[in-house]
Design a protein around this motif. Sequence first.
Motif, PDB file in Angstrom:
ATOM      1  N   THR A   5       0.803  -1.224   0.000  1.00  0.00           N
ATOM      2  CA  THR A   5       0.000   0.000   0.000  1.00  0.00           C
ATOM      3  C   THR A   5       0.837   1.275   0.000  1.00  0.00           C
ATOM      4  N   ALA A   6       2.125   1.202   0.352  1.00  0.00           N
ATOM      5  CA  ALA A   6       2.975   2.394   0.360  1.00  0.00           C
ATOM      6  C   ALA A   6       4.434   1.970   0.205  1.00  0.00           C
ATOM      7  N   VAL A   7       5.234   2.890  -0.373  1.00  0.00           N
ATOM      8  CA  VAL A   7       6.655   2.641  -0.590  1.00  0.00           C
ATOM      9  C   VAL A   7       7.439   3.888  -0.198  1.00  0.00           C
ATOM     10  N   VAL A   8       8.572   3.680   0.501  1.00  0.00           N
ATOM     11  CA  VAL A   8       9.465   4.780   0.893  1.00  0.00           C
ATOM     12  C   VAL A   8      10.899   4.307   0.686  1.00  0.00           C
ATOM     13  N   TRP A   9      11.757   5.186   0.170  1.00  0.00           N
ATOM     14  CA  TRP A   9      13.190   4.889   0.071  1.00  0.00           C
ATOM     15  C   TRP A   9      13.856   5.464   1.302  1.00  0.00           C
ATOM     16  N   GLN A  10      14.423   4.599   2.159  1.00  0.00           N
ATOM     17  CA  GLN A  10      15.043   5.059   3.402  1.00  0.00           C
ATOM     18  C   GLN A  10      16.154   4.096   3.787  1.00  0.00           C
ATOM     19  N   ASP A  11      17.260   4.623   4.274  1.00  0.00           N
ATOM     20  CA  ASP A  11      18.402   3.814   4.732  1.00  0.00           C
ATOM     21  C   ASP A  11      18.891   2.876   3.638  1.00  0.00           C
ATOM     22  N   ASP A  12      18.994   3.375   2.404  1.00  0.00           N
ATOM     23  CA  ASP A  12      19.473   2.603   1.250  1.00  0.00           C
ATOM     24  C   ASP A  12      18.666   1.338   0.987  1.00  0.00           C
TER      25      ASP A  12
END
Length: 108
Positions: A5-12
């Motif tokens: 339901t959601a995607v985030v680019w974080q901490d490589d």
Amino acid sequence: MKPVTAVVWQDDAYQLQIGQDWFALDLLSYQLMAATAPAEPAAVLQVLPAELAAARNESISWQRVLLDLHSGRWFGSWGVWVVDVAALILLFLALSGAWIWFSRKRGF
């Protein structure tokens, strides 16, 4: 199976929300690991239009097959070891064949 339901680019790494839970996607093994919710807001996912979904290529390229074999996605760590041993055997065969060929040419 619940949808992403959601995607985030974080901490490589990509952080995926599946239901109420968050997971980190390992890009080498394509495995999900439990993660905490990201600090930044998540991108809202949209449904892929039908004309784009119908145009997907369902075939697998030889490059993908070879990459999967060498990276251990098919047989795990044993597959990586088998490919490494096969490479050493082929290297030995190539070197010993060259040695035999050169020694016969020189008359040893």
